[in-house]
Design a protein around this motif. Structure first.
Motif, short mmCIF file in Angstrom:
data_model
loop_
_atom_site.label_atom_id
_atom_site.label_comp_id
_atom_site.label_asym_id
_atom_site.label_seq_id
_atom_site.Cartn_x
_atom_site.Cartn_y
_atom_site.Cartn_z
N ALA A 41 0.82 -1.21 0.00
CA ALA A 41 0.00 0.00 0.00
C ALA A 41 0.86 1.26 0.00
O ALA A 41 0.58 2.22 -0.73
N SER A 42 1.92 1.26 0.80
CA SER A 42 2.77 2.45 0.94
C SER A 42 3.52 2.80 -0.32
O SER A 42 3.81 3.98 -0.58
N LEU A 43 3.89 1.78 -1.11
CA LEU A 43 4.71 2.01 -2.29
C LEU A 43 3.91 1.96 -3.59
O LEU A 43 4.49 2.00 -4.67
N SER A 50 9.64 3.06 -9.02
CA SER A 50 8.88 2.33 -10.04
C SER A 50 9.29 0.86 -9.97
O SER A 50 10.27 0.50 -9.33
N GLY A 51 8.53 0.02 -10.66
CA GLY A 51 8.86 -1.40 -10.74
C GLY A 51 8.94 -2.07 -9.39
O GLY A 51 9.82 -2.90 -9.14
N VAL A 52 8.00 -1.75 -8.49
CA VAL A 52 8.04 -2.27 -7.13
C VAL A 52 7.60 -3.74 -7.10
O VAL A 52 6.56 -4.10 -7.64
N GLN A 53 8.41 -4.58 -6.46
CA GLN A 53 8.10 -6.00 -6.27
C GLN A 53 8.17 -6.31 -4.78
O GLN A 53 9.18 -6.03 -4.13
N VAL A 54 7.10 -6.88 -4.22
CA VAL A 54 7.02 -7.20 -2.80
C VAL A 54 6.69 -8.68 -2.65
O VAL A 54 5.78 -9.18 -3.31
N VAL A 73 11.40 -6.25 -0.54
CA VAL A 73 10.96 -5.29 -1.57
C VAL A 73 12.13 -5.00 -2.48
O VAL A 73 13.25 -4.76 -2.00
N GLU A 74 11.90 -5.02 -3.78
CA GLU A 74 12.91 -4.56 -4.74
C GLU A 74 12.24 -3.56 -5.65
O GLU A 74 11.10 -3.78 -6.10
N LEU A 75 12.93 -2.45 -5.94
CA LEU A 75 12.34 -1.41 -6.78
C LEU A 75 13.43 -0.63 -7.50
O LEU A 75 14.63 -0.77 -7.21
N SER A 76 13.00 0.19 -8.42
CA SER A 76 13.90 1.11 -9.12
C SER A 76 13.63 2.53 -8.62
O SER A 76 12.48 2.98 -8.66
N PRO A 77 14.64 3.24 -8.16
CA PRO A 77 14.43 4.63 -7.75
C PRO A 77 14.27 5.53 -8.97
O PRO A 77 14.98 5.37 -9.96
N VAL A 78 13.35 6.45 -8.90
CA VAL A 78 13.11 7.38 -10.01
C VAL A 78 13.88 8.67 -9.80
O VAL A 78 14.47 9.22 -10.72
N GLY A 79 13.89 9.16 -8.58
CA GLY A 79 14.52 10.45 -8.30
C GLY A 79 15.98 10.35 -7.90
O GLY A 79 16.49 11.26 -7.25
#
Length: 321
Positions: free
Chosen positions: A257-259, A277-281, A294-300
């Protein structure tokens, strides 16, 4: 009598198998797990935090010195930031080290610099402190607990240096004797504790990582035991470790929910869609330790999870608020 003795031995065998720390089990692959095999101290349930990076690997993955420093935590971070001065004054460059590893919690209690004996720094600290032998290494005590020696303080180093150690290819700057001992690998190996093996397995092939006991995230109970954050090229990993299976399910739901794209950072209000983006939980278990990954790609820009630790929003992310 014989039957009672055999029964007692059988019970002892079961207890050692079920209740022990499983120190005989294979450790996860990779340099992070190898580092945890050389660090001591801690105790049950992830009570000691760890920061780690290998500058060569980090540079190859595109991480800059600021991100390497943030992985080590406050106090140790200042050693990396002071690298140009330390190199000029004492001939030791943290950014040229083979490995940097810190121990602590919300801030670092000590830092180990591997790949250099730092003779210039050793001489400077021995000149203002008390030198004593210590099982093949040179120990230097300077002042009281957490006192920063003048050679380090004037170079921009914060917090560290009251209790130091030097070997042929490493230097330790620490706050206390306990943190120095941990960085010298004494009082048991962290990798022999299941939760640290689980953390190394969950983080995988990261090149910089930070682990923090849950109580030190925001001085509140989170229902887990340890949080681990890691960086690799263009991806970041968060691992929430320990607690019950029910709590792991709650943390997984909270992070989803948070991501989510429509969510916002609980501290800044910035939309998550602008940050990640591309969040995997997913949830799993490692040797009986509950793990939410959790694995994700940072955008900023890289360092999203480091940012949530610094601004105090990580606990709220874990809880879905």
């Amino acid at each position: 009598m014989w039957l009672r003795a055999c029964t007692a031995l059988a019970i002892l065998s079961v207890c050692l198998t079920a209740c022990g720390d499983h120190s005989d089990r294979p450790i996860p692959p990779g340099p992070l797990a190898a580092t945890l095999a050389e660090i001591g101290g801690g105790g049950e349930h992830g009570s000691l935090g760890v920061g780690w990076t290998e500058p060569r690997l980090a540079r190859q993955a595109g991480l800059d010195p600021e991100l390497m420093a943030r992985a080590l935590g406050p106090n140790a971070q200042s050693v990396v930031e002071a690298a140009p001065t330390l190199r000029r004054r004492f001939g030791v460059d943290p950014l040229a080290a083979r490995r940097l590893v810190s121990v602590g919690g919300s801030y670092a209690f000590g830092l180990r610099i591997d790949g250099t004996g730092a003779p210039g720094l050793r001489a400077a600290l021995a000149g203002v402190g008390r030198r004593k032998p210590g099982d093949g290494v040179v120990l230097v005590d300077v002042g009281g607990y957490a006192q920063v020696p003048d050679p380090l303080l004037s170079s921009g180093v914060l917090g560290l240096g009251a209790r130091d150690a030097f070997g042929p290819d490493f230097a330790v700057l620490a706050i206390s004797e306990n943190s120095r001992a941990a960085l010298l690998g004494r009082n048991g190996r962290l990798i022999d504790q299941r939760i640290y093996r689980a953390a190394a397995d969950c983080l995988g092939d990261v090149v910089a990582a930070r682990m923090i006991p849950d109580k030190l995230l925001l001085s509140v109970e989170t229902g887990i035991e340890l949080v681990a954050v890691g960086l690799k090229r263009d991806r970041e990993v968060l691992c929430a470790l320990g607690g019950t299976a029910e709590r792991a399910g709650q943390v997984e739901a909270g992070l989803r929910a948070s991501l989510a794209p429509g969510a916002r950072d609980p501290r800044t209000g910035e939309p998550m869609s602008r940050m990640v983006s591309g969040v995997q939980v997913r949830s799993t278990s490692y040797e009986g330790v509950e793990v939410v990954r959790v694995e994700l790609s940072p955008v900023g820009g890289a360092g999203f999870f480091f940012g949530t630790i610094a601004r105090g929003s990580l606990v709220q992310l874990l809880n879905g608020r």
